[in-house]
Design an enzyme around this catalytic site. Structure first.
Site, PDB file in Angstrom:
ATOM      1  N   SER A 126     -11.960  41.044 -39.949  1.00  0.00           N
ATOM      2  CA  SER A 126     -12.599  40.345 -38.838  1.00  0.00           C
ATOM      3  C   SER A 126     -13.910  41.022 -38.490  1.00  0.00           C
ATOM      4  O   SER A 126     -14.032  42.249 -38.574  1.00  0.00           O
ATOM      5  CB  SER A 126     -11.700  40.335 -37.607  1.00  0.00           C
ATOM      6  OG  SER A 126     -12.383  39.793 -36.493  1.00  0.00           O
ATOM      7  N   TYR A 142      -6.986  45.403 -31.815  1.00  0.00           N
ATOM      8  CA  TYR A 142      -7.454  44.535 -32.897  1.00  0.00           C
ATOM      9  C   TYR A 142      -8.697  45.119 -33.558  1.00  0.00           C
ATOM     10  O   TYR A 142      -8.790  45.172 -34.785  1.00  0.00           O
ATOM     11  CB  TYR A 142      -7.729  43.140 -32.333  1.00  0.00           C
ATOM     12  CG  TYR A 142      -7.844  42.064 -33.396  1.00  0.00           C
ATOM     13  CD1 TYR A 142      -6.743  41.715 -34.166  1.00  0.00           C
ATOM     14  CD2 TYR A 142      -9.047  41.398 -33.612  1.00  0.00           C
ATOM     15  CE1 TYR A 142      -6.830  40.717 -35.126  1.00  0.00           C
ATOM     16  CE2 TYR A 142      -9.139  40.401 -34.573  1.00  0.00           C
ATOM     17  CZ  TYR A 142      -8.027  40.071 -35.330  1.00  0.00           C
ATOM     18  OH  TYR A 142      -8.121  39.098 -36.288  1.00  0.00           O
TER      19      TYR A 142
END
Length: 219
Positions: A126, A142
């Site tokens: 990501s 994350y």
């Protein structure tokens, strides 16, 4: 026809990758924790009870794939929870690290005997794992887990180069999945971009961090 194993295949991007691979004539093998009706209806091979954070579950996957050569491995399984500086739930952060970082490393290592020279490994990372691109903070677990998996992917690209196996770190974009609250680009568009990047992956561009739209991202 390529044989492609996708983890986290029961929904979202993983499900759509299976759908598009199957539609173009490739053999998709869908690995997931629990099969969904949408996945079952695709008519692809499904292997469930695959938790990428579990050594035992991954060992079972390896046993079921004994003798099966893979052209591609796409490490897609991932989780997202929301931590701020004032809400540092370290159990949630550890869980994201187990799934998002160690999961792709665990699965790739376990399946090395299934990956012949010329095969390819993709890791769905990501953009929020980019140090240079972080202008908003937050998302501690994350972000940390995706930054770490980028390093794992670069390491793999170096160690697997002599085996003839390139590795790509792939950012699908902000995709409208359950994980993001249905905000972002449409899932089919993201999956199409990821497949295009995998099609283009070679030893000449191994170890790069790609946006699904085709440009490199900063580390």
């Amino acid at each position: 026809m390529a044989t492609v194993l996708i983890t986290g295949a029961s929904r979202g991007i993983g499900l759509e990758l299976c759908r598009q691979l199957h539609a173009r004539g490739d053999e998709a093998i869908a690995a997931c924790r629990q099969a969904t009706p949408e996945l079952t209806e695709l008519g692809v091979r499904v292997i469930d009870n695959v938790d990428v954070s579990s050594d035992a579950a991954v060992a079972q996957l390896v046993a079921l794939l004994e003798g099966q050569k893979l052209d591609w491995l796409i490490n897609n399984a991932g989780i997202l929870t929301f931590e701020s500086l004032l809400d540092l739930d370290f159990d949630r952060i550890r869980r994201q690290f187990e799934v998002n970082t160690l999961g792709p490393l665990r699965v790739t290592r376990a399946l090395l005997d299934n990956l012949p020279p010329g095969s390819k490994v993709g890791i769905v990372s990501s953009r929020v794992g980019s140090l240079a691109d972080n202008g908003s903070g937050g998302l501690y677990g994350y972000r940390i887990s995706k930054t770490a998996v980028n390093m794992a992917g670069v390491n793999l690209s170096i160690d697997l180069k002599d085996h003839g196996i390139p590795v790509a770190l792939l950012h699908p974009g902000m995709v409208a999945t359950e994980m993001t609250g249905k905000q972002g680009i449409e899932i089919p568009d993201a999956a199409r971009g990821l497949l295009a990047r995998m099609d283009e992956l070679t030893l000449a561009n191994t170890g790069k961090f790609w946006h699904a739209e085709g440009y490199e991202l900063p580390w």
